[in-house]
Every structure is written in C-alpha cells, then in structure tokens.
Design a protein around this motif. Structure first.
Motif, mmCIF file in Angstrom:
data_model
loop_
_atom_site.group_PDB
_atom_site.id
_atom_site.type_symbol
_atom_site.label_atom_id
_atom_site.label_comp_id
_atom_site.label_asym_id
_atom_site.label_seq_id
_atom_site.Cartn_x
_atom_site.Cartn_y
_atom_site.Cartn_z
ATOM 1 N N LEU A 68 8.001 4.221 12.473
ATOM 2 C CA LEU A 68 6.833 4.577 13.282
ATOM 3 C C LEU A 68 5.594 4.712 12.408
ATOM 4 O O LEU A 68 4.497 4.271 12.785
ATOM 5 C CB LEU A 68 7.095 5.866 14.042
ATOM 6 N N ALA A 69 5.737 5.302 11.226
ATOM 7 C CA ALA A 69 4.604 5.434 10.310
ATOM 8 C C ALA A 69 4.114 4.066 9.861
ATOM 9 O O ALA A 69 2.898 3.810 9.805
ATOM 10 C CB ALA A 69 5.004 6.283 9.107
ATOM 11 N N GLY A 70 5.053 3.173 9.556
ATOM 12 C CA GLY A 70 4.678 1.821 9.152
ATOM 13 C C GLY A 70 3.971 1.077 10.269
ATOM 14 O O GLY A 70 3.000 0.344 10.025
ATOM 15 N N LEU A 71 4.448 1.267 11.499
ATOM 16 C CA LEU A 71 3.797 0.638 12.651
ATOM 17 C C LEU A 71 2.371 1.147 12.818
ATOM 18 O O LEU A 71 1.438 0.356 13.037
ATOM 19 C CB LEU A 71 4.617 0.911 13.914
ATOM 20 N N GLN A 72 2.188 2.454 12.728
ATOM 21 C CA GLN A 72 0.842 3.011 12.879
ATOM 22 C C GLN A 72 -0.099 2.504 11.791
ATOM 23 O O GLN A 72 -1.261 2.171 12.072
ATOM 24 C CB GLN A 72 0.901 4.544 12.841
ATOM 25 N N LEU A 73 0.376 2.425 10.552
ATOM 26 C CA LEU A 73 -0.467 1.937 9.470
ATOM 27 C C LEU A 73 -0.816 0.467 9.675
ATOM 28 O O LEU A 73 -1.963 0.057 9.486
ATOM 29 C CB LEU A 73 0.237 2.141 8.126
ATOM 30 N N ARG A 74 0.169 -0.322 10.098
ATOM 31 C CA ARG A 74 -0.105 -1.752 10.330
ATOM 32 C C ARG A 74 -1.145 -1.946 11.424
ATOM 33 O O ARG A 74 -2.125 -2.688 11.255
ATOM 34 C CB ARG A 74 1.192 -2.485 10.697
ATOM 35 N N VAL A 75 -0.959 -1.270 12.551
ATOM 36 C CA VAL A 75 -1.896 -1.419 13.665
ATOM 37 C C VAL A 75 -3.278 -0.893 13.272
ATOM 38 O O VAL A 75 -4.306 -1.498 13.597
ATOM 39 C CB VAL A 75 -1.368 -0.702 14.916
ATOM 40 N N ALA A 76 -3.308 0.237 12.564
ATOM 41 C CA ALA A 76 -4.591 0.801 12.141
ATOM 42 C C ALA A 76 -5.369 -0.193 11.285
ATOM 43 O O ALA A 76 -6.582 -0.370 11.457
ATOM 44 C CB ALA A 76 -4.368 2.101 11.373
ATOM 45 N N LEU A 77 -4.681 -0.873 10.366
ATOM 46 C CA LEU A 77 -5.348 -1.858 9.509
ATOM 47 C C LEU A 77 -5.728 -3.110 10.291
ATOM 48 O O LEU A 77 -6.819 -3.675 10.088
ATOM 49 C CB LEU A 77 -4.452 -2.214 8.332
ATOM 50 N N LEU A 113 0.817 -1.210 0.000
ATOM 51 C CA LEU A 113 0.000 0.000 0.000
ATOM 52 C C LEU A 113 0.853 1.264 0.000
ATOM 53 O O LEU A 113 0.482 2.275 -0.614
ATOM 54 C CB LEU A 113 -0.941 -0.017 1.204
ATOM 55 N N LEU A 114 1.982 1.237 0.685
ATOM 56 C CA LEU A 114 2.884 2.380 0.667
ATOM 57 C C LEU A 114 3.393 2.640 -0.751
ATOM 58 O O LEU A 114 3.531 3.794 -1.168
ATOM 59 C CB LEU A 114 4.058 2.145 1.614
ATOM 60 N N ARG A 115 3.668 1.573 -1.496
ATOM 61 C CA ARG A 115 4.083 1.757 -2.885
ATOM 62 C C ARG A 115 2.937 2.269 -3.744
ATOM 63 O O ARG A 115 3.106 3.183 -4.552
ATOM 64 C CB ARG A 115 4.585 0.429 -3.479
ATOM 65 N N TYR A 116 1.770 1.699 -3.568
ATOM 66 C CA TYR A 116 0.635 1.970 -4.439
ATOM 67 C C TYR A 116 0.031 3.361 -4.207
ATOM 68 O O TYR A 116 -0.454 3.985 -5.155
ATOM 69 C CB TYR A 116 -0.431 0.896 -4.192
ATOM 70 N N ALA A 117 0.043 3.829 -2.987
ATOM 71 C CA ALA A 117 -0.615 5.105 -2.659
ATOM 72 C C ALA A 117 0.303 5.979 -1.820
ATOM 73 O O ALA A 117 0.062 6.190 -0.629
ATOM 74 C CB ALA A 117 -1.931 4.841 -1.928
ATOM 75 N N PRO A 118 1.386 6.506 -2.394
ATOM 76 C CA PRO A 118 2.332 7.320 -1.619
ATOM 77 C C PRO A 118 1.727 8.637 -1.171
ATOM 78 O O PRO A 118 1.076 9.329 -1.954
ATOM 79 C CB PRO A 118 3.500 7.541 -2.591
ATOM 80 N N VAL A 119 1.937 8.976 0.088
ATOM 81 C CA VAL A 119 1.319 10.169 0.666
ATOM 82 C C VAL A 119 2.011 11.450 0.208
ATOM 83 O O VAL A 119 1.392 12.505 0.149
ATOM 84 C CB VAL A 119 1.288 10.063 2.201
ATOM 85 N N VAL A 120 3.281 11.362 -0.118
ATOM 86 C CA VAL A 120 4.046 12.517 -0.625
ATOM 87 C C VAL A 120 4.455 12.195 -2.060
ATOM 88 O O VAL A 120 5.206 11.246 -2.278
ATOM 89 C CB VAL A 120 5.286 12.798 0.243
ATOM 90 N N PRO A 121 3.977 12.936 -3.043
ATOM 91 C CA PRO A 121 4.237 12.561 -4.444
ATOM 92 C C PRO A 121 5.631 12.907 -4.950
ATOM 93 O O PRO A 121 6.085 12.318 -5.924
ATOM 94 C CB PRO A 121 3.174 13.333 -5.220
ATOM 95 N N ILE A 122 6.305 13.870 -4.315
ATOM 96 C CA ILE A 122 7.618 14.280 -4.808
ATOM 97 C C ILE A 122 8.606 14.395 -3.649
ATOM 98 O O ILE A 122 8.226 14.574 -2.497
ATOM 99 C CB ILE A 122 7.563 15.628 -5.556
ATOM 100 N N SER A 123 9.871 14.295 -4.003
ATOM 101 C CA SER A 123 10.944 14.446 -3.013
ATOM 102 C C SER A 123 11.206 15.920 -2.729
ATOM 103 O O SER A 123 10.705 16.812 -3.423
ATOM 104 C CB SER A 123 12.230 13.810 -3.545
ATOM 105 N N PHE A 124 12.026 16.175 -1.704
ATOM 106 C CA PHE A 124 12.582 17.513 -1.538
ATOM 107 C C PHE A 124 13.468 17.832 -2.745
ATOM 108 O O PHE A 124 14.086 16.937 -3.339
ATOM 109 C CB PHE A 124 13.444 17.593 -0.273
ATOM 110 N N THR A 125 13.552 19.101 -3.080
ATOM 111 C CA THR A 125 14.418 19.523 -4.182
ATOM 112 C C THR A 125 15.886 19.399 -3.789
ATOM 113 O O THR A 125 16.257 19.644 -2.634
ATOM 114 C CB THR A 125 14.117 20.986 -4.554
ATOM 115 N N ARG A 126 16.696 18.999 -4.732
ATOM 116 C CA ARG A 126 18.151 19.067 -4.612
ATOM 117 C C ARG A 126 18.676 20.033 -5.673
ATOM 118 O O ARG A 126 17.992 20.291 -6.672
ATOM 119 C CB ARG A 126 18.800 17.698 -4.852
#
Length: 390
Positions: A343-352, A267-280
């Motif tokens: 931590l984000a992955g843990l929260q998503l796993r527990v939420a699901l 799901l993290l791959r399929y629906a990324p919450v941030v579409p772009i990286s920081f600029t370099r």
C-alpha cells in the motif's frame, strides 16, 4: 570492507539519530542508546537480513520491561510487531489477506482521485501538509472505515498523536488517548456494518472465527495507523526531496513516466523513512559478523546503512531513477516485513505519477537548508515542510 558505508548517512538530508555512526564502521558495532542501554548495531545488508529472519533473535523478548531498549517508550506486547511465532503467524495471516495484491490494487483509483484533486488548478503547494498528509489520511481512513464526516477529526488526532503537527508532549499524549478511544468506536461501528474495508474483515475474523481477541484487534488497528499513515507521509516527502535535489532525475521521470514504478524502489532504497529496525534480543549466544552476541543482548539493524552497502548496491550514493531495481531493507525483511509495504508503494507511485503529470516544472521555493524536519529521535524521518511551485 568498512569503506562500504562511507556515504550511508552523508547522502541523507535532515537530522539523524545521534548513535548512528557517520563514518565507515564495522559490520557489527556497539552503540549506546538514549536510554543508556548498549546494543549491537548491524550495518551490512546480508547480515541485516539474517537478523530479521533468524529465530535466535526474538521480538517478544525485546518488548519486556527488563530488555535493552533503543527508545524509552515500550511497544505493546499484544501488537503484531511484538510477537514471535506461532502467535505472530496466526495474526499475520489474518492481516495478510486484507493486504493481498488484489486488495491493495483496488485502492488505486481512490488514491489517484485524491492525489489529482489535491493538485488540480494549483501552481504551488507544500508537498507535506498539502499533499502527502491529506493523501495518506484519505487512504488510511478508507482502510479503517472512518466515516466521511469524521475524517477531519480523525486526521487532527492522528497528526497530534504522532507529532506530525507540532504540539507539546502532553497534547500528544492526550491525542493518543483520544485516538485509542476512537478506535473502540470504530470497532463497534464495524461490528454493526463491516463494509468492505480492512477493519470490517478483521472484526468478522474476531466474531466468526475467534481468531483474535479485543486487545489484539485494537493493537492491530493502532499498528495499521502507525504503518499506513505516518510512514507514508515521511516517505513521500523524502522521495520528492531526493528528486528535487537531483533535477536531472526529476526531468527523466517527466520525460519517461513509465520509469516511475522502478524509480519507487530506487527511491525507497535511497531515502528510507525509518533508519533502524525494531530491536531484537538474542535468545542464546550467537556469532554474528565476527562478534559474539551474548544471550539477552539487544540487536538492531541500521536499515539506512544496509541500503547503502556497496556490496549489495554498487555506487549506492548515486540516485539513478532508471537503474535496475535494487534490493533494500526499507520495509524490513522476513516474518515482520512491513504489512503495509504494498500500500505504501502504491501511494508513492501514484503520488509521483500525478506530480509528474500536473507539475513537470516542479522546484523548491526555499533552499534545502531552510526546510524543517521531524526531530532526530522520531521513529519516522522526513521533512515537515516542502514548499514547491511549478
């Protein structure tokens, strides 16, 4: 080769950044930002990884006032995400200790109790305002040591500061100012009682080791809120919506909840919450994907397109919760990989896991087209409403 990104944006719900290409695109393509600046956009997985790890592309140069920018608001030069080595490595080492696997795992029981309590005796809920937001709020308050009695006020300020709660630009700026002042009071509180939370450990590093100064400490606190609250709310909403729009996949998780840890990565791959990286910014001339990037030019990676690169993930537009865990760039890569990824992955796993347990018949109560979304120009994607019943 260009056909590899045909579905990169078509598969995604909600408004998208106007400069992200909707059609097959070259590996590296020029885009014009809302600021009027022209930058290079990288759309391939392997080239994206290269940009995110290559020292020839500087984050520190990208936050300078004269640098080409994707957004009119400039990042704080003292923020961890704005630094190049060796300054970045010094601060990152401090924060990494607090986000070590055992430290993150220690949060699971608290997160699960909160998630279970939010769903208890319910037959319907808004998965954003009634689940993702309070779950993420409780978690970040634990991380920052926000006293129990002040958590509602803290969440109210954070919601307005980040535009999660609709408000005017003036109200949002006022909330950001209040929040920064509140961070100072949290640091003072942690100096008197470091407790067992992350902020307390950072304060001890400041006082005992002289490892960071006051400005760096406050910038870290703000970064932790940005990385650990707003993004988690958006990611839970996007993941839940993807499953609701693929009911067979949801039923598979209900039938086989042991798939959820792997499904989180899918799901993290399929629906990324941030579409772009920081600029370099290119430190010197660089050849990249057949294009010459001149010194001083801006480069960013489309995490969305990279995640849908069929050279890395066959049939990328297909959501399959039982698939082998595929690599993705949702949390970035290299030295600046998201510090709160575990931590984000843990929260998503527990939420699901708790949703599967409490709401096996979960379904949307409105058509997907009726959902409201964060504006396209927001750094973080996600629905602002997600009403469901079971």
């Amino acid at each position: 080769m260009a056909a590899r990104t045909a579905h990169a944006t078509a598969t995604q719900r909600g408004p998208m950044l106007p400069y992200l290409p909707r059609h097959p695109v070259p590996d590296v393509v020029r885009v014009r930002a809302p600021t009027g600046d022209d930058l290079w956009l990288v759309t391939r997985f392997e080239l994206g990884r290269q940009v995110l790890t290559d020292s020839r592309f500087s984050r520190a140069m990208a936050v300078a006032e004269s640098a080409p920018a994707i957004h009119p608001l400039r990042a704080d030069p003292a923020a961890l995400t704005s630094l190049d080595p060796p300054a970045h490595g010094r601060l990152r080492k401090l924060v990494n200790r607090a986000f070590a696997p055992h430290a993150v795992a220690a949060q699971e029981d608290s997160i699960r109790r909160t998630a279970r309590g939010l769903l208890k005796d319910r037959r319907g809920i808004d998965l954003v305002s009634g689940y993702a937001m309070p779950l993420s709020s409780a978690t970040i308050c634990e991380v920052l040591g926000v006293p129990e009695a002040e958590r509602d006020r803290f969440s109210h300020l954070a919601d307005r500061a980040h535009g999660i709660t609709p408000c005017s630009p003036e109200e949002s700026e006022s909330a950001r100012d209040e929040l920064r002042a509140y961070f100072v009071s949290l640091v003072d509180l942690a100096r008197h009682d470091p407790g067992g939370h992350l902020l307390g450990r950072l304060v001890l590093a400041e006082e005992q080791d002289g490892a960071l100064d006051e400005r760096e400490l406050l910038a870290l606190v703000e970064l932790l809120l940005n990385a650990g609250y707003e993004t988690t709310i958006g990611q839970i909403g996007l993941a839940a919506l993807a499953l609701l729009e693929h009911p067979r996949q949801w039923r598979e998780l209900v039938r086989r909840p042991e798939l959820i840890p792997g499904a989180v990565e899918v799901l993290l791959r399929y629906a990324p919450v941030v579409p772009i990286s920081f600029t370099r910014v290119a430190v010197r001339d660089v050849e990249l994907g057949g294009e010459r990037i001149a010194a001083g030019e801006g480069v960013l990676v489309s995490l969305l397109h990279a995640n849908f690169d069929a050279a890395e993930n066959p049939d990328p537009e297909v959501l399959d919760v039982g698939a082998d865990v595929a690599r993705h760039l949702t949390f970035g890569h290299g030295p600046h990989v998201c510090l709160g990824a575990r931590l984000a992955g843990l929260q998503l796993r527990v939420a699901l896991e708790e949703l599967v347990r409490a709401a096996p018949e979960l379904s949307l109560t409105v058509p997907p087209a009726a959902l409201r979304w964060r504006p396209a120009e927001a750094v973080v994607r996600g629905p602002t409403t997600l009403p469901v019943s079971w």
